[in-house]
Design an enzyme around this catalytic site. Structure first.
Site, mmCIF file in Angstrom:
data_model
loop_
_atom_site.group_PDB
_atom_site.id
_atom_site.type_symbol
_atom_site.label_atom_id
_atom_site.label_comp_id
_atom_site.label_asym_id
_atom_site.label_seq_id
_atom_site.Cartn_x
_atom_site.Cartn_y
_atom_site.Cartn_z
ATOM 1 N N HIS A 18 -40.488 -35.256 -6.998
ATOM 2 C CA HIS A 18 -39.587 -35.756 -6.035
ATOM 3 C C HIS A 18 -40.160 -36.353 -4.584
ATOM 4 O O HIS A 18 -39.929 -37.318 -4.288
ATOM 5 C CB HIS A 18 -38.520 -34.922 -5.810
ATOM 6 C CG HIS A 18 -37.754 -34.248 -6.724
ATOM 7 N ND1 HIS A 18 -36.539 -33.966 -6.617
ATOM 8 C CD2 HIS A 18 -38.196 -34.066 -8.159
ATOM 9 C CE1 HIS A 18 -35.754 -33.581 -8.147
ATOM 10 N NE2 HIS A 18 -37.055 -33.467 -8.694
ATOM 11 N N HIS A 370 -46.075 -35.692 -20.648
ATOM 12 C CA HIS A 370 -44.987 -34.959 -20.905
ATOM 13 C C HIS A 370 -43.504 -35.816 -20.578
ATOM 14 O O HIS A 370 -42.491 -35.165 -20.806
ATOM 15 C CB HIS A 370 -44.790 -33.657 -20.133
ATOM 16 C CG HIS A 370 -44.571 -33.793 -18.290
ATOM 17 N ND1 HIS A 370 -45.470 -34.830 -17.910
ATOM 18 C CD2 HIS A 370 -43.722 -33.584 -17.611
ATOM 19 C CE1 HIS A 370 -44.952 -35.296 -16.670
ATOM 20 N NE2 HIS A 370 -43.930 -34.178 -16.444
ATOM 21 N N ASN A 374 -42.085 -40.114 -13.123
ATOM 22 C CA ASN A 374 -43.166 -40.850 -12.300
ATOM 23 C C ASN A 374 -44.438 -41.143 -13.179
ATOM 24 O O ASN A 374 -45.063 -42.236 -13.129
ATOM 25 C CB ASN A 374 -43.538 -39.848 -11.197
ATOM 26 C CG ASN A 374 -42.506 -39.634 -10.066
ATOM 27 O OD1 ASN A 374 -42.129 -40.546 -9.420
ATOM 28 N ND2 ASN A 374 -42.161 -38.603 -10.151
ATOM 29 N N SER A 375 -44.674 -40.274 -14.171
ATOM 30 C CA SER A 375 -45.818 -40.294 -15.058
ATOM 31 C C SER A 375 -45.528 -41.422 -15.885
ATOM 32 O O SER A 375 -46.537 -42.549 -15.890
ATOM 33 C CB SER A 375 -45.926 -39.187 -15.834
ATOM 34 O OG SER A 375 -46.632 -38.138 -15.086
ATOM 35 N N GLN A 395 -36.983 -35.968 -19.815
ATOM 36 C CA GLN A 395 -38.232 -36.222 -20.245
ATOM 37 C C GLN A 395 -37.965 -36.789 -21.831
ATOM 38 O O GLN A 395 -38.614 -37.742 -22.348
ATOM 39 C CB GLN A 395 -39.137 -35.076 -20.411
ATOM 40 C CG GLN A 395 -39.681 -34.701 -19.157
ATOM 41 C CD GLN A 395 -40.229 -33.249 -19.192
ATOM 42 O OE1 GLN A 395 -40.320 -32.753 -19.967
ATOM 43 N NE2 GLN A 395 -40.479 -32.928 -18.015
#
Ligand code: UDP
Length: 478
Positions: A18, A370, A374-375, A395
């Site tokens: 966050h 995962h 953001n990833s 996810q």
């Protein structure tokens, strides 16, 4: 008389996933409106981790940091140490109760103190676990905007769930293959919905307070008149269908992302490994040859999970860079007195890296992730194909976007015990890095989306225009 200065106060929940997008947005607001004041606020505990006291700080108060562009002022969540992981089934929900009560109180005091200092806040921007931020702002006549740091697709699901569609999901929440149809969205199985809607609706659930917080958030948005503003860390090209599914009646949804660091001005609440070590290691590898593996800032792996993962990576025959956080290592070492990385031949294990930099390195060929939002975004921006291993929260929905909508990755299957087996690791890596046409197609799509997203973020792109429209609207309201 000169008009008061525009002042954005960006407020966020104290988690890495966050803080990073909130701080990146704060910096973009400052870049878009250099004359405006921008204040960034998270809890005192996270603030101290972002700005560890320097040895010569002595007894100085470290609560107010100013990096010349942004001012950093924390609020209190009513605790000394923040949430401390505990197996106690009620521990997280108890923390959230304190977070909401003390957070709202402390945030109100912060807004009032800024006004008293002659720096009145003109717009509050808050991330998704703080519905009370909008109430505190409204009580003081300050307009606010929610900053949604997950995809619009997930916002659309929550929006419809809490507007008349809870019943059908609740009725079938134990049937993963049941197909749910929500207005404007492609049919999706229960297994692809955000886990808080299927697993956390009972008060006894460990994360029940997240379910109720999201419910409160959606209700809070409905109180805004005539409409609420929702900034989203996405770009419209990535989510055309989901944007239409939310509609324009109730909310002004403005995709302003993906927001990324613009240099070395990112923030982390984790201590980084020596980056020279893994960057030099990457420099020595051929283009697109390395598998990067990280499951984010929260998920932890049990010994069996990690052993299978590392075995699969070794057997893939490709070099790999794998993040195993210090707290995860500590838990493993307490279990069994073995080292995590003593027998690795092809890979390097780090405790924390500069992920955005790693993903943009030419040597990276795929990201086993995962699917934290953001990833996912960082990977799309870098044009890196993904192997998706989603577990909870948004996810699973994010993985659907990666695999079904954009076709820039594959989804790994876990066994009945939830373990990702070594053979599956190998199979999936091959599906995005191998020689087959399907793998080449995934890589081509990843490159294509990279171009689209880069354009959206650049000057005059869709996200840039939306951010400017938000800043201009906020300016005229001062
Ligand atoms: N991250 C990082 N270094 C690491 C692992 C993760 O900088 O070694 C960052 C990553 O770039 C991302 C964030 O941590 O910005 C993780 O957020 P995400 O939404 O992907 O997942 P979460 O941690 O919230 O589950």
């Amino acid at each position: 008389m000169s008009s008061p200065r525009q002042h954005f106060l960006v407020l966020t929940f104290p988690l890495q996933g966050h803080i990073a997008p909130a701080l990146r947005l704060a910096r973009r607001l400052h870049a878009a409106a250099p004359d405006a004041l921008v204040t960034f606020s998270t809890t005192e505990v996270a603030h101290r981790r972002m700005f560890p006291a320097k040895p010569d700080d002595g007894a100085n108060d470290d609560s107010d940091e100013d990096d010349g562009r942004l001012e950093f002022l924390p609020f209190s969540d009513g605790t000394e140490a923040g949430y401390v992981r505990s197996p106690d089934p009620g521990s997280f929900n108890a923390y959230m109760a304190s977070f909401h009560a003390a957070g709202a109180r402390s945030f109100g005091q912060l807004v009032d103190a800024l006004a008293a200092r002659g720096r009145p806040v003109s717009r509050v921007v808050y991330t998704l676990m703080l519905p009370w931020a909008a109430d505190v702002a409204r009580e003081r006549g300050i307009p606010s905007a929610l900053y949604w740091i997950q995809p619009v697709a997930v916002f659309a699901i929550y929006h419809h769930y809490f507007h008349g569609h809870a019943g059908v999901v609740a009725e079938h929440r134990h049937d993963p293959s049941f197909v749910v149809e929500l207005p404007g969205l492609a049919p999706q199985t229960v297994a692809d919905l955000p886990s808080f809607l299927t697993d956390s609706t009972d008060p006894s659930d460990f994360f029940h307070s997240i379910f109720t917080t999201i419910r409160d958030l959606i209700e809070t948005l409905d109180k805004e008149s005539p409409k609420s503003t929702v900034l989203v860390n996405t770009c419209q090209e990535l989510e055309v269908g989901a944007l239409a599914a939310v509609g324009t009646q109730a909310h002004d949804v403005l995709p302003v992302g993906p927001v990324l660091p613009s240099g070395d001005d990112d923030a982390s609440i984790f201590e980084q490994d020596d980056d020279a070590r893994y960057m030099e290691w990457l420099d020595a590898k051929p283009a697109n040859s390395v598998v990067y593996v990280s499951f984010g800032s929260l998920a932890t792996m049990a010994r069996e999970h990690l052993d299978e993962l590392l075995r699969g990576l070794e057997e893939s025959g490709r070099p790999y860079l794998c993040v195993v956080r210090k707290d995860n290592k500590a838990a493993l070492l307490a279990d069994a007195e073995t080292k995590v990385d003593e027998e690795l031949k092809n890979g390097v294990v780090v405790e924390w890296c500069d992920q955005v930099r790693v993903l943009s390195h030419a040597a990276i060929g795929c990201f086993v992730t995962h699917c934290g939002w953001n990833s996912v975004l960082e990977s799309v921006v870098a044009g890196v194909p993904m192997v998706c291993v989603p577990r909870m929260s948004d996810q699973r929905t994010n993985a659907q976007l990666v695999v079904r909508e954009w076709r820039v990755g594959v989804r790994a299957k876990v066994d009945d015990g939830g373990v990702l087996r070594a053979a599956e690791v190998r199979r999936c890596i091959d599906k995005v890095m191998g020689n087959l046409d399907a793998a080449a197609e995934v890589r081509r799509m990843a490159e294509e989306w990279k171009q689209v997203v880069t354009k959206a973020m650049g000057k005059g792109g869709s996200s840039d225009r939306n951010l400017m429209a938000f800043v201009d609207g906020a300016r005229s309201a001062v």
